[in-house]
Design a protein around this motif. Structure first.
Motif, PDB file in Angstrom:
ATOM      1  N   ASP A  10     -24.091 -11.593  -1.038  1.00 47.06           N
ATOM      2  CA  ASP A  10     -23.071 -10.979  -0.182  1.00 47.06           C
ATOM      3  C   ASP A  10     -21.849 -10.658  -1.035  1.00 47.06           C
ATOM      4  OD1 ASP A  10     -24.577 -11.178   2.149  1.00 47.06           O
ATOM      5  OD2 ASP A  10     -23.858 -13.207   2.559  1.00 47.06           O
ATOM      6  N   PRO A  11     -21.664  -9.392  -1.435  1.00 39.17           N
ATOM      7  CA  PRO A  11     -20.510  -9.036  -2.271  1.00 39.17           C
ATOM      8  C   PRO A  11     -19.204  -9.147  -1.502  1.00 39.17           C
ATOM      9  CG  PRO A  11     -21.705  -7.070  -1.604  1.00 39.17           C
ATOM     10  CD  PRO A  11     -22.532  -8.232  -1.144  1.00 39.17           C
ATOM     11  N   ALA A  12     -18.119  -9.276  -2.247  1.00 41.34           N
ATOM     12  CA  ALA A  12     -16.791  -9.391  -1.638  1.00 41.34           C
ATOM     13  C   ALA A  12     -16.348  -8.066  -1.044  1.00 41.34           C
ATOM     14  CB  ALA A  12     -15.782  -9.863  -2.676  1.00 41.34           C
ATOM     15  N   ALA A  13     -15.486  -8.144  -0.047  1.00 40.91           N
ATOM     16  CA  ALA A  13     -14.926  -6.931   0.555  1.00 40.91           C
ATOM     17  C   ALA A  13     -13.827  -6.353  -0.323  1.00 40.91           C
ATOM     18  CB  ALA A  13     -14.375  -7.244   1.945  1.00 40.91           C
ATOM     19  N   SER A  14     -13.145  -7.208  -1.107  1.00 37.92           N
ATOM     20  CA  SER A  14     -12.064  -6.754  -1.972  1.00 37.92           C
ATOM     21  C   SER A  14     -12.049  -7.577  -3.247  1.00 37.92           C
ATOM     22  CB  SER A  14     -10.709  -6.887  -1.254  1.00 37.92           C
ATOM     23  OG  SER A  14      -9.639  -6.589  -2.140  1.00 37.92           O
ATOM     24  N   TYR A  15     -11.739  -6.901  -4.361  1.00 32.02           N
ATOM     25  CA  TYR A  15     -11.594  -7.578  -5.651  1.00 32.02           C
ATOM     26  C   TYR A  15     -10.155  -7.475  -6.157  1.00 32.02           C
ATOM     27  CZ  TYR A  15     -16.682  -7.533  -5.608  1.00 32.02           C
ATOM     28  OH  TYR A  15     -17.996  -7.720  -5.246  1.00 32.02           O
ATOM     29  N   GLU A  16      -9.256  -7.006  -5.303  1.00 33.47           N
ATOM     30  CA  GLU A  16      -7.856  -6.800  -5.699  1.00 33.47           C
ATOM     31  C   GLU A  16      -7.074  -8.101  -5.587  1.00 33.47           C
ATOM     32  OE1 GLU A  16      -6.541  -3.599  -3.265  1.00 33.47           O
ATOM     33  OE2 GLU A  16      -7.767  -2.104  -4.304  1.00 33.47           O
ATOM     34  N   LEU A  17      -6.221  -8.354  -6.575  1.00 29.92           N
ATOM     35  CA  LEU A  17      -5.526  -9.637  -6.674  1.00 29.92           C
ATOM     36  C   LEU A  17      -4.178  -9.671  -5.957  1.00 29.92           C
ATOM     37  CD1 LEU A  17      -6.386 -10.443 -10.386  1.00 29.92           C
ATOM     38  CD2 LEU A  17      -7.273 -11.589  -8.353  1.00 29.92           C
ATOM     39  N   LEU A  18      -3.674  -8.535  -5.556  1.00 29.16           N
ATOM     40  CA  LEU A  18      -2.432  -8.520  -4.784  1.00 29.16           C
ATOM     41  C   LEU A  18      -2.394  -7.287  -3.896  1.00 29.16           C
ATOM     42  CD1 LEU A  18       0.600  -7.620  -7.117  1.00 29.16           C
ATOM     43  CD2 LEU A  18      -1.751  -7.103  -7.648  1.00 29.16           C
ATOM     44  N   THR A  19      -1.540  -7.348  -2.888  1.00 34.83           N
ATOM     45  CA  THR A  19      -1.425  -6.246  -1.938  1.00 34.83           C
ATOM     46  C   THR A  19      -0.378  -5.247  -2.413  1.00 34.83           C
ATOM     47  OG1 THR A  19       0.305  -7.306  -0.623  1.00 34.83           O
ATOM     48  CG2 THR A  19      -1.984  -7.849  -0.067  1.00 34.83           C
ATOM     49  N   LEU A  20      -0.380  -4.089  -1.778  1.00 29.54           N
ATOM     50  CA  LEU A  20       0.606  -3.065  -2.108  1.00 29.54           C
ATOM     51  C   LEU A  20       2.016  -3.564  -1.818  1.00 29.54           C
ATOM     52  CD1 LEU A  20       1.257  -0.170  -2.998  1.00 29.54           C
ATOM     53  CD2 LEU A  20       0.887   0.554  -0.613  1.00 29.54           C
ATOM     54  N   ASP A  21       2.203  -4.256  -0.691  1.00 29.98           N
ATOM     55  CA  ASP A  21       3.531  -4.775  -0.359  1.00 29.98           C
ATOM     56  C   ASP A  21       3.996  -5.814  -1.378  1.00 29.98           C
ATOM     57  OD1 ASP A  21       3.853  -3.181   1.852  1.00 29.98           O
ATOM     58  OD2 ASP A  21       3.121  -4.677   3.280  1.00 29.98           O
ATOM     59  N   GLU A  22       3.071  -6.670  -1.827  1.00 26.55           N
ATOM     60  CA  GLU A  22       3.429  -7.672  -2.844  1.00 26.55           C
ATOM     61  C   GLU A  22       3.844  -6.997  -4.145  1.00 26.55           C
ATOM     62  OE1 GLU A  22       0.660 -11.530  -1.650  1.00 26.55           O
ATOM     63  OE2 GLU A  22      -0.231  -9.862  -2.759  1.00 26.55           O
ATOM     64  N   LEU A  23       3.109  -5.951  -4.521  1.00 25.33           N
ATOM     65  CA  LEU A  23       3.436  -5.244  -5.756  1.00 25.33           C
ATOM     66  C   LEU A  23       4.800  -4.568  -5.652  1.00 25.33           C
ATOM     67  CD1 LEU A  23       2.743  -4.282  -8.575  1.00 25.33           C
ATOM     68  CD2 LEU A  23       1.479  -2.373  -7.551  1.00 25.33           C
ATOM     69  N   LYS A  24       5.086  -3.973  -4.508  1.00 25.68           N
ATOM     70  CA  LYS A  24       6.391  -3.331  -4.327  1.00 25.68           C
ATOM     71  C   LYS A  24       7.516  -4.345  -4.439  1.00 25.68           C
ATOM     72  CE  LYS A  24       5.169   0.738  -1.570  1.00 25.68           C
ATOM     73  NZ  LYS A  24       5.368   1.439  -0.286  1.00 25.68           N
ATOM     74  N   THR A  25       7.302  -5.537  -3.938  1.00 27.95           N
ATOM     75  CA  THR A  25       8.316  -6.588  -4.061  1.00 27.95           C
ATOM     76  C   THR A  25       8.532  -6.950  -5.521  1.00 27.95           C
ATOM     77  OG1 THR A  25       7.769  -7.506  -1.884  1.00 27.95           O
ATOM     78  CG2 THR A  25       8.923  -8.951  -3.424  1.00 27.95           C
ATOM     79  N   ILE A  26       7.442  -7.074  -6.279  1.00 25.38           N
ATOM     80  CA  ILE A  26       7.539  -7.398  -7.703  1.00 25.38           C
ATOM     81  C   ILE A  26       8.294  -6.309  -8.457  1.00 25.38           C
ATOM     82  CG2 ILE A  26       6.182  -7.666  -9.827  1.00 25.38           C
ATOM     83  CD1 ILE A  26       4.011  -9.015  -8.132  1.00 25.38           C
ATOM     84  N   LEU A  27       8.022  -5.057  -8.109  1.00 20.59           N
ATOM     85  CA  LEU A  27       8.623  -3.926  -8.825  1.00 20.59           C
ATOM     86  C   LEU A  27       9.993  -3.541  -8.301  1.00 20.59           C
ATOM     87  CD1 LEU A  27       5.486  -1.587  -9.156  1.00 20.59           C
ATOM     88  CD2 LEU A  27       6.377  -3.234 -10.815  1.00 20.59           C
ATOM     89  N   GLY A  28      10.415  -4.150  -7.189  1.00 20.96           N
ATOM     90  CA  GLY A  28      11.707  -3.813  -6.616  1.00 20.96           C
ATOM     91  C   GLY A  28      11.709  -2.479  -5.900  1.00 20.96           C
ATOM     92  N   ILE A  29      10.571  -2.101  -5.324  1.00 17.71           N
ATOM     93  CA  ILE A  29      10.452  -0.847  -4.583  1.00 17.71           C
ATOM     94  C   ILE A  29      10.534  -1.152  -3.095  1.00 17.71           C
ATOM     95  CG2 ILE A  29       8.960   1.128  -4.069  1.00 17.71           C
ATOM     96  CD1 ILE A  29       7.668   0.752  -6.806  1.00 17.71           C
ATOM     97  N   ALA A  30      11.327  -0.412  -2.382  1.00 21.42           N
ATOM     98  CA  ALA A  30      11.459  -0.620  -0.939  1.00 21.42           C
ATOM     99  C   ALA A  30      10.124  -0.378  -0.246  1.00 21.42           C
ATOM    100  CB  ALA A  30      12.524   0.298  -0.365  1.00 21.42           C
TER     101      ALA A  30
END
Length: 212
Positions: A10-30
């Motif tokens: 049963d493969p995973a539904a997602s292999y991404e380690l962070l969400t778009l909102d989390e990344l925007k917070t890290i980068l300082g993007i609204a």
């Protein structure tokens, strides 16, 4: 070194380690700024894979069937370091040694590391069917999220630098802004991604899988 065959059931539904909102917070993007969403989502997918490749493992929770052969039993107390971890006790569906089912009372799983110890003398192949890994992206450890964010931030900086790399100055009326290209001047020979490498390595070291 043991010979390991891994089949994903049963493969995973997602292999991404962070969400778009989390990344925007890290980068300082609204969160309301969607101008870079397509690029950021592509980077999340790419650099999540880069981090997994650097660590030599799959982080996403999957159901797999692993067959172990090689320098294993016949030995007492064989230890198998499962490839998808962490592994909950309930995640072990079955363990067989040379076709015979091993009673759950005769093996023990170390949840965090995925180390499976089988008690007694057994012969190969050892086949383990189990579910292990993290529910991504929500349950990814903070260190993995941070490392992925650092790599993406570095990639974003490199892209911005490339856009203006051919511009030496901008003039407006009596004002002039001069640009200093540190890459050409030799102040930085590795770029933003290279500069982030040491920190990323330190964050990922404890999550790397080493085969012995």
């Amino acid at each position: 070194m043991a010979d390991i065959t891994v089949k994903v059931i049963d493969p995973a539904a997602s292999y991404e380690l962070l969400t778009l909102d989390e990344l925007k917070t890290i980068l300082g993007i609204a969160s309301t700024d969607t101008s870079e969403d397509a690029q950021l989502e592509m980077w999340i997918e790419q650099y999540s894979d880069v981090v997994a490749t650097m660590c030599n493992r799959v982080f996403a929770k999957e159901k797999v069937k692993e067959t172990w052969r090689g320098d294993l039993p016949p030995l007492d107390n064989p230890r198998l370091f499962l490839t998808h971890y962490p592994v909950d006790d309930a995640g072990i569906e079955s363990v067989t040694c040379n076709g015979g089912t091993v009673d759950p009372a005769n093996y023990e799983i170390e949840n965090r590391s995925g180390k499976l110890t089988v008690f007694g003398s057994f012969s190969e192949p050892v086949v383990v069917t189990y579910t292990g890994g993290y529910e991504l992206p929500d349950d990814a450890p903070a260190a993995l999220k941070t490392a992925t964010g650092l790599l993406i931030n570095a990639a974003r900086m490199e892209m911005s630098r490339a856009v203006i790399s051919g511009i030496k100055s901008i003039s407006h009326r009596e004002s002039r802004v001069m640009f200093f290209d540190e890459m050409q001047a030799g102040a930085s020979k590795t770029g933003a991604i290279g500069a982030a490498g040491e920190t990323v390595d330190a964050l990922l070291y404890k999550y790397m899988r080493f085969y012995v």
